[in-house]
Design a protein around this motif. Sequence first.
Motif, PDB file in Angstrom:
ATOM      1  N   ASN A  38      13.111  32.643  81.991  1.00 27.42           N
ATOM      2  CA  ASN A  38      12.809  34.001  81.936  1.00 27.42           C
ATOM      3  C   ASN A  38      11.884  33.972  81.147  1.00 27.42           C
ATOM      4  O   ASN A  38      12.327  34.517  79.894  1.00 27.42           O
ATOM      5  CB  ASN A  38      14.803  34.728  81.627  1.00 27.42           C
ATOM      6  N   LEU A  39      10.696  33.539  81.628  1.00 23.56           N
ATOM      7  CA  LEU A  39      10.144  33.479  80.208  1.00 23.56           C
ATOM      8  C   LEU A  39       8.395  34.780  80.739  1.00 23.56           C
ATOM      9  O   LEU A  39       8.573  35.384  82.043  1.00 23.56           O
ATOM     10  CB  LEU A  39       9.059  31.924  80.819  1.00 23.56           C
ATOM     11  N   ARG A  40       8.588  35.344  79.671  1.00 19.82           N
ATOM     12  CA  ARG A  40       7.117  36.259  79.928  1.00 19.82           C
ATOM     13  C   ARG A  40       5.803  35.383  81.240  1.00 19.82           C
ATOM     14  O   ARG A  40       5.461  33.801  80.936  1.00 19.82           O
ATOM     15  CB  ARG A  40       6.649  36.571  78.676  1.00 19.82           C
ATOM     16  N   SER A  41       4.821  35.841  81.710  1.00 20.39           N
ATOM     17  CA  SER A  41       3.902  35.721  82.133  1.00 20.39           C
ATOM     18  C   SER A  41       2.887  34.692  81.341  1.00 20.39           C
ATOM     19  O   SER A  41       2.294  33.632  81.853  1.00 20.39           O
ATOM     20  CB  SER A  41       3.094  36.487  83.113  1.00 20.39           C
ATOM     21  N   GLU A  42       2.657  35.590  79.949  1.00 23.34           N
ATOM     22  CA  GLU A  42       2.176  34.616  78.949  1.00 23.34           C
ATOM     23  C   GLU A  42       2.500  33.958  78.957  1.00 23.34           C
ATOM     24  O   GLU A  42       1.639  31.973  79.008  1.00 23.34           O
ATOM     25  CB  GLU A  42       1.756  35.520  77.977  1.00 23.34           C
ATOM     26  N   GLN A  43       4.350  33.438  78.604  1.00 24.48           N
ATOM     27  CA  GLN A  43       4.146  31.566  78.648  1.00 24.48           C
ATOM     28  C   GLN A  43       4.694  30.994  79.901  1.00 24.48           C
ATOM     29  O   GLN A  43       3.997  29.597  79.462  1.00 24.48           O
ATOM     30  CB  GLN A  43       5.658  31.707  78.177  1.00 24.48           C
ATOM     31  N   VAL A  44       4.578  31.438  80.731  1.00 20.58           N
ATOM     32  CA  VAL A  44       4.376  30.863  82.207  1.00 20.58           C
ATOM     33  C   VAL A  44       2.652  30.396  81.944  1.00 20.58           C
ATOM     34  O   VAL A  44       2.110  29.064  82.857  1.00 20.58           O
ATOM     35  CB  VAL A  44       4.642  31.332  83.505  1.00 20.58           C
ATOM     36  N   ASN A  45       1.336  31.203  81.931  1.00 15.80           N
ATOM     37  CA  ASN A  45       0.548  30.532  81.949  1.00 15.80           C
ATOM     38  C   ASN A  45       0.329  29.505  80.733  1.00 15.80           C
ATOM     39  O   ASN A  45      -0.833  28.807  81.477  1.00 15.80           O
ATOM     40  CB  ASN A  45      -0.458  31.648  81.816  1.00 15.80           C
ATOM     41  N   ARG A  46       0.776  29.919  79.481  1.00 14.76           N
ATOM     42  CA  ARG A  46       0.650  28.812  78.940  1.00 14.76           C
ATOM     43  C   ARG A  46       1.236  27.202  79.205  1.00 14.76           C
ATOM     44  O   ARG A  46       0.438  25.893  79.276  1.00 14.76           O
ATOM     45  CB  ARG A  46       1.496  28.891  77.674  1.00 14.76           C
TER      46      ARG A  46
END
Length: 203
Positions: A38-46
């Motif tokens: 359950n991660l934000r897209s910003e965290q996934v991209n990081r």
Amino acid sequence: MIRIDCKTRWNSTFLLIEATIECKQVLMKLFSEKRSFNLRSEQVNRLITVELNNDEWDFLSSLRFVLNPFYHATTLMSGKNYPSIGLAFHAIHKLKHFCSKDDTYEEKIKQMKKLLLAKLNYYFYDDLEQHEHLENHSYFDPAAHLTLTENEKQRNERYIKDLILNDVYPQQSSTSDGSKASSSSNAISTSSTKSSIQLPQSL
């Protein structure tokens, strides 16, 4: 006051690589299942930007292999019990032998060893006067003595003999003291002889 060094200060790079490789399975699972969290897209991209591929994992393994002897050497020479000059000479010699030894077919490892060997030569071997000074003062240390070749041992023995023959150590004073003692004993003996000769006359 006891000086306590931080043993990780000189090995931070190696310890970071070691920890990363030890956690490889966990990190790979994290990267592969990153979209299921359950991660934000910003965290996934990081996470995507720091994800390691197979070549990068291989490179880390090569780095760990090359830096491992340096880790043991710096651990040996760190902490509150600092080594003698002989132990330091022994560790430096072993590191040079490791970097000079061509025991692998991996080009990455060869290049890293070559770069480290150039730095070892620059700081410890290119200055011949400094190297000879280090070698001469390491001669009596058991670890360093085992490191020296027969030619190096003979060179050090000649150096020590020259120190004695050239009277670098204060032997002249002891010799002059001996001469003074000898002359004093001769004077006493002469005086005793005269006294023994004059004794009957005085009687």
